[in-house]
Design an enzyme around this catalytic site. Structure first.
Site, PDB file in Angstrom:
ATOM      1  N   HIS A 250     -10.355  -5.641  -2.797  1.00 11.10           N
ATOM      2  CA  HIS A 250     -11.467  -5.379  -1.870  1.00 11.10           C
ATOM      3  C   HIS A 250     -12.521  -4.592  -2.645  1.00 11.10           C
ATOM      4  O   HIS A 250     -12.374  -3.396  -2.864  1.00 11.10           O
ATOM      5  CB  HIS A 250     -10.980  -4.566  -0.666  1.00 11.10           C
ATOM      6  CG  HIS A 250     -10.001  -5.283   0.200  1.00 11.10           C
ATOM      7  ND1 HIS A 250     -10.363  -6.356   0.992  1.00 11.10           N
ATOM      8  CD2 HIS A 250      -8.676  -5.101   0.399  1.00 11.10           C
ATOM      9  CE1 HIS A 250      -9.295  -6.785   1.649  1.00 11.10           C
ATOM     10  NE2 HIS A 250      -8.258  -6.056   1.304  1.00 11.10           N
TER      11      HIS A 250
ATOM     12  N   GLU B 241       0.809  -1.240   0.000  1.00  6.07           N
ATOM     13  CA  GLU B 241       0.000   0.000   0.000  1.00  6.07           C
ATOM     14  C   GLU B 241       0.834   1.277   0.000  1.00  6.07           C
ATOM     15  O   GLU B 241       0.567   2.205   0.771  1.00  6.07           O
ATOM     16  CB  GLU B 241      -0.967  -0.029   1.196  1.00  6.07           C
ATOM     17  CG  GLU B 241      -1.885  -1.240   1.146  1.00  6.07           C
ATOM     18  CD  GLU B 241      -2.799  -1.389   2.359  1.00  6.07           C
ATOM     19  OE1 GLU B 241      -2.729  -0.575   3.296  1.00  6.07           O
ATOM     20  OE2 GLU B 241      -3.601  -2.337   2.354  1.00  6.07           O
TER      21      GLU B 241
ATOM     22  N   ASP C 205     -12.471  -9.767  -1.290  1.00  3.93           N
ATOM     23  CA  ASP C 205     -13.809  -9.794  -0.686  1.00  3.93           C
ATOM     24  C   ASP C 205     -14.691  -8.857  -1.484  1.00  3.93           C
ATOM     25  O   ASP C 205     -14.199  -7.922  -2.126  1.00  3.93           O
ATOM     26  CB  ASP C 205     -13.818  -9.482   0.815  1.00  3.93           C
ATOM     27  CG  ASP C 205     -12.977  -8.291   1.242  1.00  3.93           C
ATOM     28  OD1 ASP C 205     -12.917  -7.295   0.485  1.00  3.93           O
ATOM     29  OD2 ASP C 205     -12.385  -8.350   2.327  1.00  3.93           O
TER      30      ASP C 205
ATOM     31  N   ASN D   6       2.069  -5.288  -3.103  1.00  2.00           N
ATOM     32  CA  ASN D   6       0.658  -5.570  -2.826  1.00  2.00           C
ATOM     33  C   ASN D   6      -0.092  -4.275  -2.556  1.00  2.00           C
ATOM     34  O   ASN D   6       0.387  -3.422  -1.806  1.00  2.00           O
ATOM     35  CB  ASN D   6       0.589  -6.474  -1.578  1.00  2.00           C
ATOM     36  CG  ASN D   6      -0.774  -7.066  -1.313  1.00  2.00           C
ATOM     37  OD1 ASN D   6      -1.370  -7.676  -2.200  1.00  2.00           O
ATOM     38  ND2 ASN D   6      -1.283  -6.905  -0.097  1.00  2.00           N
TER      39      ASN D   6
ATOM     40  N   GLU E 174      -6.426 -10.480  -1.470  1.00  2.00           N
ATOM     41  CA  GLU E 174      -7.285 -10.196  -0.304  1.00  2.00           C
ATOM     42  C   GLU E 174      -8.739 -10.048  -0.738  1.00  2.00           C
ATOM     43  O   GLU E 174      -9.461  -9.158  -0.278  1.00  2.00           O
ATOM     44  CB  GLU E 174      -6.821  -8.917   0.414  1.00  2.00           C
ATOM     45  CG  GLU E 174      -5.372  -8.946   0.850  1.00  2.00           C
ATOM     46  CD  GLU E 174      -4.911  -7.698   1.592  1.00  2.00           C
ATOM     47  OE1 GLU E 174      -5.762  -6.894   2.018  1.00  2.00           O
ATOM     48  OE2 GLU E 174      -3.689  -7.511   1.740  1.00  2.00           O
TER      49      GLU E 174
HETATM   50  O1  G3I Z   1      -5.601  -7.973  18.776  1.00  2.00           O
HETATM   51  C1  G3I Z   1      -6.258  -6.796  19.265  1.00  2.00           C
HETATM   52  C2  G3I Z   1      -7.073  -7.108  20.486  1.00  2.00           C
HETATM   53  O2  G3I Z   1      -6.213  -7.523  21.517  1.00  2.00           O
HETATM   54  C3  G3I Z   1      -7.862  -5.867  20.894  1.00  2.00           C
HETATM   55  O3  G3I Z   1      -8.695  -6.184  21.957  1.00  2.00           O
HETATM   56  C4  G3I Z   1      -8.695  -5.372  19.731  1.00  2.00           C
HETATM   57  C5  G3I Z   1      -9.424  -4.071  20.070  1.00  2.00           C
HETATM   58  O4  G3I Z   1      -9.622  -3.283  18.944  1.00  2.00           O
HETATM   59  O5  G3I Z   1      -7.837  -5.099  18.645  1.00  2.00           O
HETATM   60  C6  G3I Z   1      -7.163  -6.262  18.188  1.00  2.00           C
HETATM   61  O6  G3I Z   1      -6.343  -5.943  17.085  1.00  2.00           O
HETATM   62  C7  G3I Z   1      -7.031  -5.652  15.886  1.00  2.00           C
HETATM   63  C8  G3I Z   1      -6.625  -6.684  14.840  1.00  2.00           C
HETATM   64  O7  G3I Z   1      -7.182  -6.356  13.604  1.00  2.00           O
HETATM   65  C9  G3I Z   1      -7.068  -8.099  15.198  1.00  2.00           C
HETATM   66  O8  G3I Z   1      -8.452  -8.170  15.231  1.00  2.00           O
HETATM   67  C10 G3I Z   1      -6.652  -4.274  15.436  1.00  2.00           C
HETATM   68  O9  G3I Z   1      -7.180  -3.307  16.346  1.00  2.00           O
HETATM   69  C11 G3I Z   1      -7.186  -4.008  14.055  1.00  2.00           C
HETATM   70  O10 G3I Z   1      -6.653  -2.755  13.601  1.00  2.00           O
HETATM   71  C12 G3I Z   1      -6.737  -5.095  13.114  1.00  2.00           C
HETATM   72  O11 G3I Z   1      -7.315  -4.842  11.863  1.00  2.00           O
HETATM   73  C13 G3I Z   1      -6.676  -5.475  10.762  1.00  2.00           C
HETATM   74  C14 G3I Z   1      -6.268  -4.428   9.758  1.00  2.00           C
HETATM   75  O12 G3I Z   1      -5.714  -5.064   8.614  1.00  2.00           O
HETATM   76  C15 G3I Z   1      -5.246  -3.467  10.331  1.00  2.00           C
HETATM   77  O13 G3I Z   1      -4.762  -2.586   9.395  1.00  2.00           O
HETATM   78  C16 G3I Z   1      -7.641  -6.470  10.149  1.00  2.00           C
HETATM   79  O14 G3I Z   1      -7.869  -7.551  11.064  1.00  2.00           O
HETATM   80  C17 G3I Z   1      -7.079  -7.025   8.848  1.00  2.00           C
HETATM   81  O15 G3I Z   1      -8.070  -7.775   8.177  1.00  2.00           O
HETATM   82  C18 G3I Z   1      -6.669  -5.881   7.952  1.00  2.00           C
HETATM   83  O16 G3I Z   1      -6.083  -6.424   6.782  1.00  2.00           O
HETATM   84  C19 G3I Z   1      -5.683  -5.480   5.791  1.00  2.00           C
HETATM   85  C20 G3I Z   1      -4.439  -6.031   5.124  1.00  2.00           C
HETATM   86  O17 G3I Z   1      -3.449  -6.319   6.092  1.00  2.00           O
HETATM   87  C21 G3I Z   1      -3.907  -5.051   4.093  1.00  2.00           C
HETATM   88  N1  G3I Z   1      -4.935  -4.680   3.132  1.00  2.00           N
HETATM   89  C22 G3I Z   1      -6.196  -4.216   3.712  1.00  2.00           C
HETATM   90  C23 G3I Z   1      -6.748  -5.236   4.714  1.00  2.00           C
HETATM   91  C24 G3I Z   1      -8.095  -4.797   5.275  1.00  2.00           C
HETATM   92  O18 G3I Z   1      -7.983  -3.595   5.996  1.00  2.00           O
END
Ligand code: G3I
Length: 302
Positions: free
Chosen positions: A205, A127, A236, A168, A234
């Site tokens: 996406h 990104e 969806d 990516n 990725e």
């Molecule tokens: O693990 C913590 C947990 O301990 C806490 O209680 C909770 C509270 O918010 O947060 C949890 O972490 C989160 C994590 O996902 C696991 O669920 C983060 O806040 C959250 O920011 C994180 O989001 C991820 C996101 O990337 C971050 O940028 C998404 O799961 C994930 O699907 C998403 O994936 C990205 C790719 O890496 C790059 N391309 C876009 C894609 C979608 O945004």
């Protein structure tokens, strides 16, 4: 074939999913994932904040949980991701200039040496392009100098020569968009100058603002014509249109160097978008959706 992975393998491709370590104890989740998919991406566990929470102190606990689950079940792994403006640990966010550049290099070396020889494809840089103007995204990494991306790729090649190295991004699916052209021009430049890049990941996406467009096939074939693999990394689709899922699958199947498709989660309830947008191939109870059948049928018709 009766599963996505086996159906994709008929044409030498893979079909993958993102996996979350926190769900490996959910037997419905692991049963579906093990049955249907043969390429695994860690949804968060191999990112910078997860793997290097303190500078120079690496933590592969959750990354390894996903890696080991995948390999024990006969699957390959895509590594995600080594250099990104998001999900940087606090110590990295506070760096700039040459110390940030060195931290990026050290991070790539630390993670890639842990997984050396084990990862099929690495998302080396994620990104890095601006959403609208076709240029680079402003970030702390970009402010270290425009060459940060090629430095990342050269570092990655030296760290693990066996891994295929990918750029990516999202919103590079539509061939008419400036962002797509910006990334295309970078890859063309890298290939012409011998910067080591092996693949481009189209995150894909899709939603109403960045909708699937039939020029997607042109995007895939144009990148492939530069001499790189193309992966849908990725996928969806908000709303879950079975027809759009079929179109995406058929566009990949039409291009020999489109090596595989990864969906960004197993069930709708596993999606970062929330289950209400119905973006994936299995519903929140683990049932196959119409979109699943359309993808499987497209793979079997290839
Ligand atoms: O693990 C913590 C947990 O301990 C806490 O209680 C909770 C509270 O918010 O947060 C949890 O972490 C989160 C994590 O996902 C696991 O669920 C983060 O806040 C959250 O920011 C994180 O989001 C991820 C996101 O990337 C971050 O940028 C998404 O799961 C994930 O699907 C998403 O994936 C990205 C790719 O890496 C790059 N391309 C876009 C894609 C979608 O945004």
């Amino acid at each position: 074939a009766s599963t996505l992975g086996a159906a994709a393998a008929q044409s030498g491709r893979y079909f993958g999913t993102a996996i979350s370590a926190s769900k490996l104890g959910d037997s419905q989740y692991t049963t579906i994932a093990n049955r249907e998919f043969n390429m695994i991406t860690a949804e968060n566990e191999m990112k910078i904040d997860a793997t290097e929470p303190n500078r120079g102190q690496f933590n592969f606990t959750n990354g390894d949980r996903i890696y080991n689950w995948a390999v024990q079940n006969g699957k390959q792994v895509r590594g995600h991701t080594l250099a990104w403006h998001q999900q940087q640990p606090g110590w990295m966010q506070s760096l700039s200039g040459s110390s940030l550049r060195q931290a990026m290099i050290d991070h790539i070396n630390g993670v890639m040496s842990h997984y050396k020889g084990k990862i099929a494809y690495w998302d080396v840089v994620n990104e890095a392009f601006d959403d609208s103007n076709g240029g680079r995204r402003d970030s702390n990494l970009q402010r270290t100098g425009n060459d940060w991306i090629e430095v990342a790729f050269r570092t990655a090649r030296a760290a693990d020569p066996a891994a295929k190295l990918c750029y990516n991004d999202y919103n590079i699916d539509n061939w008419s968009w400036a962002k797509t052209q910006g990334v295309y021009n970078m890859v063309r430049d890298f290939k012409s100058r011998g910067v080591p890049i092996d693949c481009v990941g189209l995150q894909s996406h899709f939603n109403s603002q960045s909708a699937y467009n039939s020029n997607y096939r042109t995007t895939i074939s144009s990148f492939a014509a530069l001499g790189v693999d193309v992966a849908i990394t990725e996928l969806d689709i908000q709303g879950g249109s079975a027809q759009t899922y079929a179109n995406v699958t058929n566009d990949c199947l039409a291009v020999p160097r489109c090596v595989g498709i990864t969906v960004w989660g197993v069930r709708d309830s596993d999606s970062w978008l929330g289950a209400n947008t119905s973006p994936l191939l299995f519903d929140s109870s683990g049932n196959k959706k119409a979109a699943y059948t359309s993808v499987l049928n497209a793979l079997n018709a290839a």
